[in-house]
Motif scaffolding. Structure first.
Motif, PDB file in Angstrom:
ATOM      1  N   ARG A  60       9.430  23.435  82.642  1.00  0.00           N
ATOM      2  CA  ARG A  60       8.992  22.899  81.362  1.00  0.00           C
ATOM      3  C   ARG A  60       7.576  23.305  81.044  1.00  0.00           C
ATOM      4  NH1 ARG A  60       9.961  16.625  81.804  1.00  0.00           N
ATOM      5  NH2 ARG A  60      12.168  16.498  81.278  1.00  0.00           N
ATOM      6  N   LYS A  61       6.726  23.212  82.022  1.00  0.00           N
ATOM      7  CA  LYS A  61       5.313  23.467  81.766  1.00  0.00           C
ATOM      8  C   LYS A  61       5.021  24.942  81.896  1.00  0.00           C
ATOM      9  CE  LYS A  61       3.920  18.988  81.844  1.00  0.00           C
ATOM     10  NZ  LYS A  61       4.066  18.000  82.872  1.00  0.00           N
ATOM     11  N   ARG A  62       6.049  25.739  82.019  1.00  0.00           N
ATOM     12  CA  ARG A  62       5.902  27.207  82.079  1.00  0.00           C
ATOM     13  C   ARG A  62       5.017  27.623  83.245  1.00  0.00           C
ATOM     14  NH1 ARG A  62       9.466  26.029  78.797  1.00  0.00           N
ATOM     15  NH2 ARG A  62       9.532  26.805  76.675  1.00  0.00           N
ATOM     16  N   LYS A  63       5.266  26.972  84.385  1.00  0.00           N
ATOM     17  CA  LYS A  63       4.423  27.260  85.533  1.00  0.00           C
ATOM     18  C   LYS A  63       4.969  28.413  86.363  1.00  0.00           C
ATOM     19  CE  LYS A  63       1.151  24.039  85.834  1.00  0.00           C
ATOM     20  NZ  LYS A  63       0.296  23.272  86.722  1.00  0.00           N
ATOM     21  N   LEU A 117      18.174  31.475  73.161  1.00  0.00           N
ATOM     22  CA  LEU A 117      16.813  31.646  72.668  1.00  0.00           C
ATOM     23  C   LEU A 117      16.300  32.960  73.225  1.00  0.00           C
ATOM     24  CD1 LEU A 117      14.801  28.345  72.935  1.00  0.00           C
ATOM     25  CD2 LEU A 117      15.146  29.782  70.949  1.00  0.00           C
ATOM     26  N   GLU A 155       9.964  33.700  72.980  1.00  0.00           N
ATOM     27  CA  GLU A 155       9.058  32.574  73.085  1.00  0.00           C
ATOM     28  C   GLU A 155       7.757  32.981  72.432  1.00  0.00           C
ATOM     29  OE1 GLU A 155       8.583  29.159  75.471  1.00  0.00           O
ATOM     30  OE2 GLU A 155       7.769  30.512  76.969  1.00  0.00           O
ATOM     31  N   LEU A 156       7.232  32.075  71.605  1.00  0.00           N
ATOM     32  CA  LEU A 156       5.955  32.356  70.955  1.00  0.00           C
ATOM     33  C   LEU A 156       4.851  31.712  71.778  1.00  0.00           C
ATOM     34  CD1 LEU A 156       7.055  31.695  67.308  1.00  0.00           C
ATOM     35  CD2 LEU A 156       6.724  33.883  68.418  1.00  0.00           C
ATOM     36  N   ARG A 157       3.887  32.522  72.157  1.00  0.00           N
ATOM     37  CA  ARG A 157       2.810  31.981  72.991  1.00  0.00           C
ATOM     38  C   ARG A 157       1.600  31.648  72.140  1.00  0.00           C
ATOM     39  NH1 ARG A 157       3.409  32.878  78.441  1.00  0.00           N
ATOM     40  NH2 ARG A 157       1.169  32.843  78.667  1.00  0.00           N
ATOM     41  N   SER A 158       0.565  31.189  72.821  1.00  0.00           N
ATOM     42  CA  SER A 158      -0.627  30.723  72.095  1.00  0.00           C
ATOM     43  C   SER A 158      -1.335  31.882  71.410  1.00  0.00           C
ATOM     44  CB  SER A 158      -1.579  30.065  73.075  1.00  0.00           C
ATOM     45  OG  SER A 158      -2.821  29.900  72.478  1.00  0.00           O
ATOM     46  N   PRO A 159      -1.831  31.645  70.191  1.00  0.00           N
ATOM     47  CA  PRO A 159      -2.574  32.705  69.488  1.00  0.00           C
ATOM     48  C   PRO A 159      -3.897  33.035  70.162  1.00  0.00           C
ATOM     49  CG  PRO A 159      -2.134  30.829  68.048  1.00  0.00           C
ATOM     50  CD  PRO A 159      -1.709  30.433  69.414  1.00  0.00           C
ATOM     51  N   CYS A 160      -4.322  32.238  71.144  1.00  0.00           N
ATOM     52  CA  CYS A 160      -5.636  32.491  71.737  1.00  0.00           C
ATOM     53  C   CYS A 160      -5.649  33.810  72.490  1.00  0.00           C
ATOM     54  CB  CYS A 160      -6.059  31.346  72.646  1.00  0.00           C
ATOM     55  SG  CYS A 160      -5.151  31.273  74.169  1.00  0.00           S
ATOM     56  N   LEU A 186      -6.662  36.015  69.231  1.00  0.00           N
ATOM     57  CA  LEU A 186      -7.862  35.716  68.467  1.00  0.00           C
ATOM     58  C   LEU A 186      -8.763  34.806  69.263  1.00  0.00           C
ATOM     59  CD1 LEU A 186      -6.429  34.767  64.990  1.00  0.00           C
ATOM     60  CD2 LEU A 186      -7.240  36.968  65.746  1.00  0.00           C
ATOM     61  N   GLN A 232      -1.867  33.148  59.783  1.00  0.00           N
ATOM     62  CA  GLN A 232      -0.806  32.749  60.703  1.00  0.00           C
ATOM     63  C   GLN A 232      -0.850  33.735  61.853  1.00  0.00           C
ATOM     64  OE1 GLN A 232       2.644  31.238  60.498  1.00  0.00           O
ATOM     65  NE2 GLN A 232       2.122  29.738  58.953  1.00  0.00           N
ATOM     66  N   GLN A 276       0.415  25.667  65.015  1.00  0.00           N
ATOM     67  CA  GLN A 276       0.046  27.082  65.134  1.00  0.00           C
ATOM     68  C   GLN A 276       0.051  27.558  66.588  1.00  0.00           C
ATOM     69  OE1 GLN A 276      -1.043  29.197  62.645  1.00  0.00           O
ATOM     70  NE2 GLN A 276      -1.938  27.999  61.019  1.00  0.00           N
ATOM     71  N   ARG A 277       0.396  26.666  67.502  1.00  0.00           N
ATOM     72  CA  ARG A 277       0.609  26.987  68.908  1.00  0.00           C
ATOM     73  C   ARG A 277      -0.652  27.249  69.696  1.00  0.00           C
ATOM     74  NH1 ARG A 277       6.029  27.737  69.290  1.00  0.00           N
ATOM     75  NH2 ARG A 277       5.893  28.485  71.423  1.00  0.00           N
ATOM     76  N   TRP A 278      -1.804  26.818  69.223  1.00  0.00           N
ATOM     77  CA  TRP A 278      -3.007  27.004  70.042  1.00  0.00           C
ATOM     78  C   TRP A 278      -2.906  26.192  71.319  1.00  0.00           C
ATOM     79  CZ3 TRP A 278      -6.552  30.600  69.083  1.00  0.00           C
ATOM     80  CH2 TRP A 278      -6.631  31.122  67.791  1.00  0.00           C
ATOM     81  N   TYR A 300      -0.344  25.808  73.229  1.00  0.00           N
ATOM     82  CA  TYR A 300       0.756  26.242  74.088  1.00  0.00           C
ATOM     83  C   TYR A 300       0.429  25.970  75.552  1.00  0.00           C
ATOM     84  CZ  TYR A 300       4.137  29.406  76.208  1.00  0.00           C
ATOM     85  OH  TYR A 300       5.145  29.937  76.958  1.00  0.00           O
TER      86      TYR A 300
END
Lengths: 390, 720
Positions: free
Chosen positions: A16-19, A318, A321-326, A329, A346, B300-302, B304
Motif C-alpha cells: 500500500r505504501k509503495r515500499k 490498472l 501509476e501517476l507519481r508525485s510531480p516533485c 518540478l 497540471q 495534484q499528487r504532490w 504521493y
C-alpha cells in the motif's frame, strides 16, 4: 495462523505504501508469503484442494487490492493457484489409477486427459490426442479422493497434497530467483560483435543480459536513455561501466536521433500482457515507435513471473501509476502557479508506458524467445482459466 | 559553535542506547485555535476530511511509513470522537506497525498546556524515552524522517544544547503567494548558513521588515535571512523541550512563546536547528485557505503516495482518470453531467443531468440534482443538493441539505446538517451552523461543547424542530444560524476562506508591495533595520554601541505618533519610559532623543523662511515642554539637551544653526533649560577649539545677559 495473518498484513501495508519496488522483489515476497499461507493452513477433511485454493485466493485478493498496479502480485498468486490445482489433479490421477486397479472401469489415461482439458483451454494439441470421450467424463477428483480416503490413510494424503504444493512453490521461487540467469544465457544468440544496443531505464534483467554477452567476449556498445524523470538510466550506466561495457548516456528525447545507429533495442518489461503488449518504464513506447520506423528489432526481456494472463483492455487492469510531480518540478518555484482557485498548471508523471504487440519484435522469457502473438499460449501453460478473475 | 564534546566512552554508550530507542512521536490532535469554527464545534479538526480521508490518517500513515513505531495522540476537544476513531482504525489494522496511544486531557487550552500535561504523565510512566517527533494532527507530508532524526541525534551528541530541529520548506517568497496559498503571515527566519542553527524567527503581521538583535550579528560570522521559507510545524525534539515547557509555565504557543523564549532569552544556551526539505512535501492545514490549498496539492499528487487512488490507511481507493479526476467505481453520473479537472467524487454519489463539477471534492453518498454547478468547493459526506443550486468556493459539511435554486456565494461554510432554504442566497464568507455563535471568543468553548456532546444531539433535534416551525435565517424552509463576523476579524475573512482572494484585495497587496519597493528606493537607508531583501546574505556586522541610534529612532517614532494622534503628554511619558527601560537608557539620553525628535519635526514641517522655522520650533517646544521637562529635571540633563542641539546644528539639521541662539532663548523662556545649565555649558565650551565655539559665539549676547541677570539677582539678594 495469527503469525501468517500478521505477515499478510505487513506485506499488504508495504504494498500500500509503495515500499517495495520492482516486480522481481515483489514477486519473490509474494510467493514466499503464499508458501507460508499454504503450509500454515489447516486443511479440512473434505475438499482439501478447494479449501487451499480459497485460502490462497483470499490472501491474493488482499494483496492485489493493496497495489493493483504491481501486476506481478496477481501473476504469482495465479501461479500458486495453478500449482495447487495441478498437484491435486496428479494426486487424483494416482487415486483413480488405484480405483482402476479395483476394476471400476475407467482408464487412468482418460481421466488424466479429462483433467488436462479442464485445466487448459482446448488447444490443437489436446484435440489431436484424440480422447473424444474426455469431455463427457465427470470431474470429481477431489471428492473421489475423499471417498477413497475413507479407506486410505487420511493424514498421509493431506500431507501429500501440501508437500506437493510446497514443492511446486519452491520450484516457482527458484524460477523467479533464477530468471535473470536463464534469460542471460540466451544473450549470446542475440547480441553480435560490434553491435550497438539501446536500452531505456534500469532493469536488472537487461544488465545481466548485456553482461552475459560481454563475458562471452562479444564486444559491443550500449546506449542508455536516461529515463527521465527518475533517471534510472544513470544507475544502469554506472553499473554497466563498472562491468567494463562501453556505455553512452543519452537523453530520452535523443532516442529518435540515435536510433539509426542502433542495431537492437533491448528493454526490461514491467509486465507482458496476454496479447503480447508490453508495459515498461515511461518513454518505452516512443523508443518502440522509433525502432519500428527504422526497422530496428525491439526486444523485450521478461521473467515468467511478468507474464500476465490479463488483457490490457480489461477495465479492471490498472496499467499505470501517476507519481508525485516533485520529480519534475521544484515545489517552491512553482507554488505560486499552483495557486488555489483554478490551477492552470497540471503535472502528469506516469510511471509506465504501454507498447502494443505490433511494435514488439521478440519477447525473451526464461523459456526462450517468443513472438508476442505466442504469449497467450505460454500463459495457458502457466495459469488456469478459472483463476483469471480473482 | 562551541560544541561541548563529551568523553569518548560516554559517546559510545550513547550510541548503543540510542539504537535501542524506539522512534516516538507526539501528535497534537487539537490545534487550540478557532479558525475552523463553526465546524470544529461538532467535530474535531483532525477528523475533518481532506479529499475524503480524515486528516489524521494522512499524518498517521506518513509517520508509520517514515519509521515511527509509537505515537502518542494528545486529544483535548472532542476526545471521545478521536479515541473512538483511532480504536476502529486500529481494529481495521490500518497502521499495523504503529502503536497508537491516546492521552486525554480536558483542561489544556494550548500546545504548551498539552506538553506540560504530557510531561507530568510521562514522569509517572516514563513512556517517552528519548528524542521524539512533535507534529500536529493536521500535517500532510511524505518526507522521510529517519535521516532527520539521525541528524538531530548526531548533533545532540556533539552539542548537548541542540534540543530541537525544525523542518522548513522553500516556497515562493512574495507575500502574495503566502497569502494566496496558505493564508499565513510572512515569516522571517535567520539561519546560520554553516551550522543551520536558527537564530531568529519572526512572523510579521504588518509587512516587510524585520528587526534583528545586533548581538546576533556580533556573535555570528554570517547570518542568512530568508523570507521564502515555510514552517512545516514538524519538529524533532529532545526530552529537554518538555521540561522547558514545564519550567516556563507561561509558554502557550509552540512558536510564539517557545521560540521566542529559547532564541531571545537565551535559556540555558539551548539551540534550535533547522532542516530544509528538498523535494518532499510537507504542509499544515491551519485555516480554510490552507485546507483548500492542501486539498489541491493532494489532488495534484504532490503528497504521493498519500493520494486518493492509493489505499494508504484503510480508505477505499478511487480510480484516477484524465486531468486529475478521481472517481469511485460506483458513482452514478448522468450522461449530460460534466466532472471537470481536479475533482474527487466519492462512493455512492449520484450526479444528476447537466451537473457541472470543477476543482471540487465531493464526498461519499451525496445526491446532487440536475443543473447543479459546483466549483472549487468541498462537499463532504451525505449531502443532498437539489436541482439548480450553485455552489462556488464553499465548504459544505456532512448531512447538509441545500434546497432547489439556492446559491452559496464564495467563502461560505455550512456546518453539519444545516438546511438552506429554497432559492436562498447565502451571502459571501458567512458561516452557518445549527449551533448558536458562542459569545466568548475563547478556546475553552470547544471543550464545553465537547463535554456536553452527549446532549448536543438532543438539543440539535429540538432546535431544528423549533426552527422549522418558525422559519430561520436561511429562508422559510431553512435551518441554521448565520454567525456574525466578529469585530476586527472581518479583515481576516477573505484571508482565511476557501474562496480565491478577491481582485481588489489582491490589488491592495500588490500595491502595498510596490509601495514598499519605492519606499526602499527613495529613503536612503538611514535605518539600520535590515530591509529583508530576498535571500539577502548579510555579513556586515552593525556598529557596536548603536543601541542609542535605535533608541533615538524609536523615541522619534513615538514622538511623531504622539503628535499625529494628539496623544496626551502623560501617555507619551509612559511610552518613552517603557522605551527607556527596554533599552536601558539614562533619562539624559531620553531628553536628548526627545529634543532631537522635536527639532526634527520642526525642520520637517514645511516652512519658507528662517523666521517661520523658528516659530515652528518654538510652538513645538511650547506644546511639548511637559514631555521634555519630565526628563530635564537636573542640570546635567539640561546640558545634554544643549549639547544635542549643538550637535544637530552641526550635523543633521544645518538649517537650524542660524537659529541656535533664538531657540536656546525659547528653551530658557519655557523653563526647559535653567540658566545654570547654560552657563555651565558655556564654561565647558570656553576651553574648546575655535570650530566648536561657533555657537557659543552666536549666543554670546544671550549668555552675557544671563550672566548679568544672575549677577543682578545676586546683588539683589545681597541687598536684601
Amino acid at each position: 495462523m495469527p503469525d501468517v495473518q500478521s505477515m499478510v498484513l505487513e506485506f499488504v501495508n508495504k504494498l500500500r505504501k509503495r515500499k517495495i519496488e520492482g516486480s522481481q522483489a515483489t514477486a519473490r515476497c509474494t510467493v514466499e508469503l503464499l508458501k507460508s499461507v499454504v503450509s500454515h493452513h489447516r486443511l479440512p477433511r473434505a475438499n482439501q484442494a478447494s479449501a487451499l485454493i480459497d485460502a490462497v485466493r483470499g490472501v491474493g485478493a488482499q494483496l492485489v487490492a493493496a497495489n493493483p498496479v504491481e501486476l506481478a502480485v496477481g501473476n504469482v498468486v495465479r501461479r500458486v493457484l495453478h500449482i495447487i490445482r495441478e498437484e491435486d489433479l496428479s494426486l487424483a490421477t494416482a487415486a483413480v489409477s488405484e480405483l482402476d486397479f479395483n476394476g471400476e472401469g475407467m482408464s487412468a489415461a482418460v481421466v488424466a486427459a479429462a483433467a488436462r482439458s479442464t485445466l487448459r483451454p482446448p488447444s490443437l494439441q489436446t484435440l489431436l490426442e484424440g480422447t473424444t470421450e474426455s469431455a463427457t467424463v465427470p470431474y470429481t477428483f477431489s471428492s473421489g479422493v475423499d471417498s477413497e480416503s475413507k479407506t486410505a490413510d487420511k493424514s498421509s494424503i493431506t500431507q501429500k497434497l501440501k508437500d506437493d504444493v510446497r514443492g511446486g512453490i519452491d520450484q516457482l521461487i527458484k524460477d523467479i530467483t533464477d530468471c535473470h540467469e536463464q534469460i542471460a544465457e540466451q544473450a549470446i544468440e542475440h547480441i553480435h560483435q560490434n553491435e550497438v544496443i539501446l536500452t531505456l531505464g534500469n532493469s536488472r534483467t537487461v544488465l545481466e543480459f548485456l553482461c552475459a554477452a560481454k563475458e562471452k567476449k562479444r564486444s559491443f556498445r550500449v546506449f542508455v536513455a536516461e529515463g527521465a524523470p527518475r533517471y534510472q538510466g544513470h544507475v544502469l550506466a554506472k553499473e554497466l561501466v563498472a562491468r567494463g561495457l562501453q556505455t553512452t548516456v543519452i537523453t530520452d528525447s535523443a532516442v529518435f536521433a540515435m536510433i539509426s545507429r542502433v542495431n537492437m533495442v533491448i528493454i526490461g518489461a514491467h509486465a507482458v500482457m496476454a496479447n503480447g503488449g508490453v508495459i515498461g518504464p515511461v518513454g518505452v513506447n516512443m523508443a518502440a515507435l522509433a525502432a519500428k520506423k527504422h526497422a530496428v528489432p525491439f526486444v523485450v526481456l521478461a521473467g515468467s513471473h511478468k507474464l500476465c494472463p490479463l488483457y490490457p483492455h480489461n477495465p479492471e487492469v490498472l496499467l499505470n501509476e501517476l507519481r508525485s510531480p516533485c520529480e519534475l518540478l521544484d515545489f517552491g518555484e512553482f507554488s505560486d502557479c499552483l495557486d488555489s482557485g483554478s490551477p492552470l498548471v497540471q503535472v502528469v508523471n506516469p510511471t509506465f508506458d504501454y507498447v502494443p504487440p505490433s511494435l514488439v519484435s521478440l519477447v525473451i522469457t526464461d523459456t526462450g524467445g517468443h513472438n508476442p502473438s505466442y504469449m497467450y499460449r505460454l500463459i495457458a501453460d502457466y495459469y488456469s482459466a478459472d483463476d483469471l478473475v480473482m | 559553535m562551541g560544541a561541548q564534546k563529551k568523553g569518548g566512552a560516554r559517546v559510545s554508550d550513547d550510541t548503543e542506547e540510542q539504537t535501542r530507542q524506539r522512534l516516538q512521536a507526539i501528535l497534537l490532535a487539537d490545534s487550540f485555535t478557532t479558525k475552523f469554527r463553526p465546524v470544529t464545534l461538532e467535530r474535531p479538526k483532525v477528523l475533518l476530511p481532506l479529499a475524503n480521508v480524515p486528516m489524521i490518517d494522512y499524518t498517521l500513515a506518513w509517520l508509520e511509513s517514515a519509521g515511527i513505531e509509537e505515537v502518542f495522540v494528545f486529544c483535548c476537544a472532542h476526545s471521545t470522537q478521536i479515541t473512538d476513531y483511532l480504536q476502529t482504525s486500529s481494529e481495521q489494522q490500518s497502521h499495523p506497525n504503529l502503536l497508537v496511544r491516546t492521552i486525554e486531557s480536558h483542561r489544556s487550552i494550548s500546545a504548551g498546556d498539552a506538553l506540560r500535561y504530557i510531561y507530568e504523565q510521562q514522569t509517572e510512566t516514563s513512556q517517552i524515552q528519548g528524542d521524539f517527533v512533535l507534529v500536529s494532527g493536521d500535517t500532510v507530508s511524505n518526507m522521510p524522517l529517519a535521516d532527520l532524526i539521525r541528524e538531530h541525534r548526531e548533533r545532540k551528541k556533539k552539542d548537548e544544547k541542540a534540543i530541537m530541529t525544525m523542518v522548513i520548506k522553500k516556497s515562493k517568497p512574495s507575500p502574495m503567494t503566502r497569502q494566496s496559498r496558505l493564508g499565513t503571515d510572512e515569516l522571517f527566519v535567520a539561519v546560520d548558513p554553516v551550522t543551520k542553527q536558527l537564530l531568529h524567527y519572526e512572523v510579521d503581521h504588518v509587512r516587510g521588515s524585520v528587526c534583528l538583535d545586533k548581538a546576533l550579528m556580533e556573535s555570528n560570522p554570517s547570518v542568512m535571512i530568508c523570507n521564502d521559507m515555510q514552517d512545516c510545524y514538524i519538529d524533532v525534539c529532545s526530552p529537554e523541550v518538555l521540561s522547558l515547557f514545564e519550567d516556563n509555565f507561561d509558554y502557550q504557543h509552540l512558536r510564539r512563546d517557545f521560540f521566542k523564549g529559547v532564541l531571545g532569552d537565551d535559556i540555558m544556551g539551548y539551540k534550535i536547528f533547522t532542516h530544509e526539505i528538498g523535494s518532499s512535501y510537507a504542509s499544515r492545514v491551519d485555516n480554510f485557505r490552507s485546507y483548500d490549498t492542501v486539498s489541491k496539492d493532494i489532488i495534484q499528487r504532490w503528497t504521493y503516495p498519500y493520494v486518493p487512488d492509493v489505499n494508504f490507511s484503510g480508505n477505499r481507493p478511487l480510480k484516477v482518470g484524465r486531468q486529475g479526476v478521481y472517481k469511485a467505481s460506483d458513482v452514478v453520473q448522468s450522461r449530460s453531467a460534466d466532472v471537470g479537472a481536479c475533482s474527487v467524487v466519492g462512493y455512492g454519489t449520484k450526479i444528476g443531468n447537466g451537473g457541472r463539477v470543477l476543482n471540487s471534492v465531493i464526498g461519499n453518498g451525496c445526491c446532487i440534482g440536475a443543473d447543479v454547478v459546483i466549483e472549487g468547493s468541498y462537499v463532504w459526506d451525505n449531502v443532498v443538493i437539489e436541482d439548480g443550486c450553485e455552489i462556488r468556493n464553499a465548504i459544505v459539511c456532512d448531512g447538509v441539505r441545500i434546497r432547489a435554486g439556492a446559491v452559496l456565494q464564495p467563502g461560505v461554510v455550512l456546518s453539519f446538517k444545516v438546511v438552506v432554504g429554497r432559492g436562498f442566497v447565502v451571502p459571501a464568507y458567512s458561516k452557518v451552523s445549527l449551533l448558536q455563535q458562542p459569545m466568548k471568543e475563547d478556546s475553552d468553548e470547544e471543550l464545553e461543547y465537547a463535554d456536553s456532546s452527549s446532549g448536543t444531539a438532543d438539543r440539535l433535534s429540538g432546535l431544528s424542530l423549533e426552527m422549522e416551525s418558525k422559519g430561520s435565517e436561511l429562508g422559510p424552509d431553512g435551518v441554521g444560524y448565520i454567525w456574525e463576523v466578529c469585530e476586527g476579524a472581518h479583515d481576516e475573512e477573505w484571508k482565511h476562506s476557501v474562496a480565491p482572494i478577491p481582485e481588489d484585495k489582491l490589488a491592495e497587496i500588490i500595491q502595498a508591495m510596490e509601495d514598499d519597493d519605492t519606499e526602499d528606493e527613495i529613503v536612503p537607508r538611514k535605518s539600520e533595520e535590515l530591509k529583508s531583501d530576498v535571500d539577502s546574505v548579510n555579513t556586515d556586522v552593525n556598529d557596536p554601541g548603536d543601541d542609542y541610534g535605535y533608541f533615538e529612532r524609536e523615541v522619534e517614532g513615538t514622538f511623531l505618533r504622539a503628535v499625529e494622534e494628539g496623544i496626551k503628554v502623560e501617555l507619551g511619558i509612559l511610552e518613552i519610559n517603557s522605551l527607556r527601560l527596554s533599552y536601558n537608557m539614562e533619562s539624559a539620553d531620553c531628553a536628548g532623543a526627545i529634543f532631537y525628535a522635536m527639532m526634527k519635526l520642526a525642520v520637517d514641517t514645511p516652512h519658507s523662511s528662517l523666521r517661520e522655522l523658528s516659530e515652528n520650533a518654538s510652538s513645538i517646544i511650547a506644546k511639548w515642554k511637559g514631555l521634555l521637562g519630565n526628563y530635564v529635571k537636573h542640570t546635567d540633563e539640561q546640558i545634554e539637551v544643549i549639547m544635542k542641539f549643538e550637535e544637530m546644528c552641526q550635523e543633521t539639521a544645518r538649517e537650524l544653526s542660524p537659529l541656535f541662539a533664538q531657540i536656546l532663548q525659547v528653551l530658557y523662556d519655557k523653563e526647559v533649560v535653567q540658566e545654570d545649565a547654560i552657563l555651565r555649558w558655556a564654561e565647558e565650551k570656553a576651553g574648546a577649539d575655535e570650530a566648536d565655539k561657533v555657537y557659543l559665539q552666536q549666543c554670546e549676547a544671550f549668555i552675557q545677559w544671563l550672566k548679568e541677570a544672575s549677577e543682578e539677582e545676586d546683588e539683589e539678594e545681597e541687598e536684601d
